[in-house]
Design an enzyme around this catalytic site. Structure first.
Site, short mmCIF file in Angstrom:
data_model
loop_
_atom_site.label_atom_id
_atom_site.label_comp_id
_atom_site.label_asym_id
_atom_site.label_seq_id
_atom_site.Cartn_x
_atom_site.Cartn_y
_atom_site.Cartn_z
N GLU C 135 0.83 -1.21 0.00
CA GLU C 135 0.00 0.00 0.00
C GLU C 135 0.87 1.26 0.00
OE1 GLU C 135 -3.33 0.11 -0.38
OE2 GLU C 135 -3.58 -2.08 -0.32
N HIS C 301 4.09 -10.40 17.05
CA HIS C 301 4.78 -11.60 17.49
C HIS C 301 6.19 -11.66 16.92
CE1 HIS C 301 5.87 -15.88 17.73
NE2 HIS C 301 5.17 -15.83 18.85
N SER C 328 -5.01 -14.76 22.51
CA SER C 328 -4.24 -14.48 21.30
C SER C 328 -2.97 -13.73 21.66
CB SER C 328 -5.07 -13.60 20.35
OG SER C 328 -5.29 -12.33 20.93
N LYS C 342 10.81 -12.53 26.09
CA LYS C 342 10.81 -11.65 24.93
C LYS C 342 10.94 -10.18 25.35
CE LYS C 342 7.98 -14.98 22.40
NZ LYS C 342 6.60 -15.38 22.03
#
Lengths: 375, 375, 375, 375
Positions: C135, C301, C328, C342
């Protein structure tokens, strides 16, 4: 060339041994015949250790089973001033269950399920928003229809069709409601004025007949509607109070507003102080208190606040779509209510993040309506 | 080998020519000096054609600007029975603005912003939930503190710390509140009983002094608190009614509940019928009506329902996190209110999907507080 | 008659003394001149202790300020094998900032803001979804337009108008994109085949010129578009890699699909293994690592997973509308990433529950674009 | 005194007559024996006209029934080049069903349900995120456990426990996964290098054995795991491709990353272009195409984009918690996909706003698993 050690150390961290009480995630066992066209109770058991909201739903059913099966001592073994709260037909103490629901649930087909719970005395008291009261009555006069979330408002208004999510209520239903309720309001006002005359300076005292309250008016409407499809009717029959402090916030309010002109200079009065005393007293009297709250906003806070009066509910099930990040009470988790003393620290509580119509049929089928009532 | 035609036909569909009135998506022009440490109004203009909620936010500000700048005719040009609604100091008709907010916004630092709007008469009437009334008063007695969404409830209850999202309110604040409010409730009851004695059979009539209502009690509390940091104080000073039909649903309710025992057999009564007449009358009297609704639940529905009495608001700005898929009024888009006649079909309306504290400071800075008030 | 003690005890629990380090909730001080048409940085400071998401937004800005202002030692003081990661123009270590965004943000007017950050080297690497790549290119060929969330799909398809939320993209834009990209893909394939011929059995080895990867192709496209309004152009110019493992998931994928027919039996190949090595290596090399993640899904993620390679990011700002209750990764709070290594346990991290277009302009104005860049 | 006419006119608007095809809202009929401990199919029927998401859930089941029961002509009646797409064992055309799911669903107990669908060939192709691939394999090596959304990240990291919502995965599981997968990756690389040597300049051509793709590697892993509890195993056995363009975005990516060092200078390559050709070709070949998409992000967009290649799916069921207001594809309603040609304008489509674990067990029990399979 070997693995880069910083990454390997981070990725391949060793775990501590898994504690003995850890429960493995598991799902449906499709080797079983019962895994096909499953029954509500089998579904709920299978969801127990599925994780995410499946587990929450299953836990909600366990909590409901616990709150409905709790049984205390017999009334006769209690000192007279302690013979308060909820008892079963045989005289044993039972959990006082406060059920809350928002207006839209009565507009939806869940009304039959809510009515079932009231008809069979599965709950002890109800807190509803104004629409949750009037829509129950209106449905006795004319139906609500299936619509669509995307129907444009202008076209609907032009046709006199009111939209509630994906439902439609013809505005004529409210016209019929007006015809039905005005004579009742006239009568209620008459009774108010008679009591005022009779009681004089005592007219505003505790338990005065001159003072209507939302719960008293709702019970009267339940009596008058006299229709077995109605939640209000069964609440009246079974002496289950329906609390709705903001009863004027909807069609009944519109009618009361119009009535102030019709009745002028007299005016029907609805006192909310007597009702807060009533619901709080039910909470204090309860041997055990349970909450089953469908939706958010006032109905959720009102039940929680009442349970503060007994230093917390023993069981709590929230079902709603609210999120906590906005700091609203609607979205608050049960643990926020623990901080306030509205739910006991050792209570069984769960929030199911779901729209109620999606899960309540299943929940009720697996708990309150697991077996057909004998009556 | 050529492209598969079925896929190519689907992927490379030709468009009709872009209509002339189409507006290009655009963002911030960083070649401008004003793009650095941007001002509220520059931010809002830049967000106009950004898409998603940026556009909605910008549109909300435009609607607010329109509703606040609308100016009708001079009072003197109107027949006497039409000299109703909102007028500015010079006597010109202005939009009657109904602002609603939930309790948590008063608990948050937005209270200063809400107070600013009331102090400077930017709004005409308020609908609040019970906590939105009492927390304003309590904050005059003791502060609320920053906390965290994840603080465990049990530890907080042990310390007497109540959690509201990521805020903490020491329970002592409510004890102080009790000390402050009880003498006032005593006085209010005294006045009720005096009026009852004096008015006799007229005691429950329209506008009777024997009948307290939530809005009357709230105004009295605003007078009594006498604190310039308070929303209630300025509402009282500026004659801006605060409606709260379920005023008993919170700490004031707890105090009223306790007071029924203290005052027995007398009882303070709070009538909600007179208040529905009052808010609906404001709506009918308004030359133009605007809504600014922060949050969902009762406060949202109550303003919308009042605006039905005039066949719809002319301007509507909703700011909340509710979603429509659950069929709740909280999550309903303005277009649902159009179907009911609560918002006019040709009204300017927008919903901003946002938690209020995230956007209200910016909105107010770019609209109501774009310029420093002269007074 | 006194208050019922059980209720009074529960309601009037005494608090422990408020700890000294508690911070009072506060809002905007409207006595200050700067409270009118506020600047971005004043707004952000005022929101610091407002509670709810206002505080989160303010905290996000603080974390961004910290991550951008961190400065380590000079490159020359480091052993040669440690001269890795991000350095400023003067040679000092800086935080390696991974920025992620979803496709829709490029479709929106935020593209200018994202481009600003890349143009001025405010970030070190980008992870985008496929739409976030194409885009950006397509907007160099033809504009995107403002639309509405409720425009019916059938009518739009008939007109060749594709809807993205409240935006519209004429399908012709994709036809133009095809014309632009096909010759480039031809050239890329040619280069691949040449390298294959040249390298023979080494053609698939590490760093082989025969192996295109998403990040290599994206850099090439950025070079070819040669347009200063483009994120990809500036990423190419400033050597900021854009990672997009699922680059085929969108219009570029459509074009690559068509190209497999055109080029048959040859085929351009895009290898994702080399890119995972590249992003993970950047993470390991970073002196300090920061995340700025706008939206959820893969882009969130992927950055988190890369930061695991260094045992966690030092700074993390999430901005999205996802909720954690569905388990999720999109909705997971930073603390979930801490459990995985993380994000470091002692990192500064925050999630702002907001749609990005609503807050990013303000955030950038108060941080990255607080001052006009000299270049 | 009469009602104020402006208000009465607005409130008591007359409706147009209700059209004949309007459907009344209705709920469960508790006079029936089947209303107790209801079966999945009875629940779903009863929810049909309940409104809100109950209706959506019921509609989703109808659409699934339609897509699974559609039956076209016999293969033998088709010209040879049209003998493509999905056929049943008897040779009749069937709907090609694309099922998508996010990683977390495999982590949850839904894995058994997803595996059931694959084992019994209820779906034709799968799109998963990386975690949805690797967690299926890892669960064959060691279990996932029940946890809690509120467990603090630091304590978990210290114990090597990774949190996924309310689930916990010991980090040892990933160590076991490494041990299992490394020899397989070695073998895959060996095969790649052998093919490269053999094919020379044709090594990168269409269908080359030298080019691994995510779907090829996943099938190989399904073969190697050889475990009947595994989704991948049954997908391999039943020749159901699993697409995962961003296969490197998770633990497999970590292992591939490490493997680049182990294998240096060789490197396993995963090409995503061949897979886009493969999934798009399946879409073009399908006689009818259906989507069953659980969750959002890449897996949702990827299936929709593939269905654009055939000018739209014929059936679409979305189940997720995303909202459209942020302009994300994750939250987009099916009607947005209609504007793109990804869903046909006359397709049957529905979005259920729900967390998948809450509704998929019920959906599957009432549709795919209404009856026990004979095999």
């Amino acid at each position: 060339m070997s693995k880069p050690s910083i990454a390997a150390d981070a990725v391949l961290v060793k775990s501590e041994p898994v504690p003995d009480d850890f429960v493995e995630v598991s799902g449906i066992d499709y080797t079983k015949d019962s895994a096909y066209n499953m029954s509500a109770s089998d579904l709920i058991s299978s969801m127990r250790n599925m994780g995410f909201q499946a587990s929450a739903l299953s836990q909600a059913c366990s909590i409901i089973d616990e709150m409905t099966s709790w049984k205390g001592v017999h009334r006769d073994t209690l000192e007279e001033h302690k013979q308060k709260g909820t008892f079963d037909d045989e005289g044993y103490q039972r959990t006082t269950i406060f059920m809350g629901f928002t207006s839209n649930l009565i507009s939806s087909g869940l009304r039959d399920t809510l009515r079932y719970l009231v008809q069979h005395k599965k709950v002890s008291a109800i807190v509803a928003s104004a629409g949750g009261v009037e829509e129950d009555l209106i449905k006795c006069l004319a139906p609500t229809y299936m619509g669509d979330f995307t129907l444009p408002g202008k076209g609907l208004r032009d046709k006199g069709m009111n939209r509630i999510g994906n439902l439609l209520v013809p505005n004529d239903n409210y016209c019929k409601f007006e015809e039905w309720i005005v004579p009742i309001l006239d009568k209620c006002l008459e009774e108010q004025q008679e009591a005022l005359q009779k009681l004089g300076n005592d007219a505003l005292d505790y338990n005065s007949d001159a003072c209507w309250t939302p719960s008293k008016l709702i019970a009267r409407l339940g009596k008058e509607i006299n229709d077995e499809s109605s939640v209000l009717y069964w609440a009246y029959k079974n002496d289950i109070p329906i609390f709705c402090p903001a009863l004027t916030d909807g069609s009944i309010g519109d009618m009361l507003f119009f009535h102030t002109f019709k009745a002028s200079p007299h005016q029907l009065r609805l006192d909310i102080v007597a009702d807060i005393r009533r619901i709080n007293s039910m909470s204090m009297d309860a041997s055990q208190a349970g909450m089953l709250i469908l939706g958010g906003g006032l109905i959720k806070h009102h039940i929680c606040n009442a349970c503060l009066m007994r230093n917390g509910a023993d069981y709590a099930v929230y079902i709603n779509t609210g999120q906590e990040y906005d700091g609203s009470d609607a979205g608050a988790r049960p643990d926020e209510a623990v901080s306030w003393g509205k739910i006991k620290a050792d209570a069984k509580s769960i929030k199911v993040y779901a729209e109620a119509s999606l899960v309540l049929p299943l929940i009720v089928a697996a708990t309150f309506a697991k077996e057909r009532p004998s009556n």
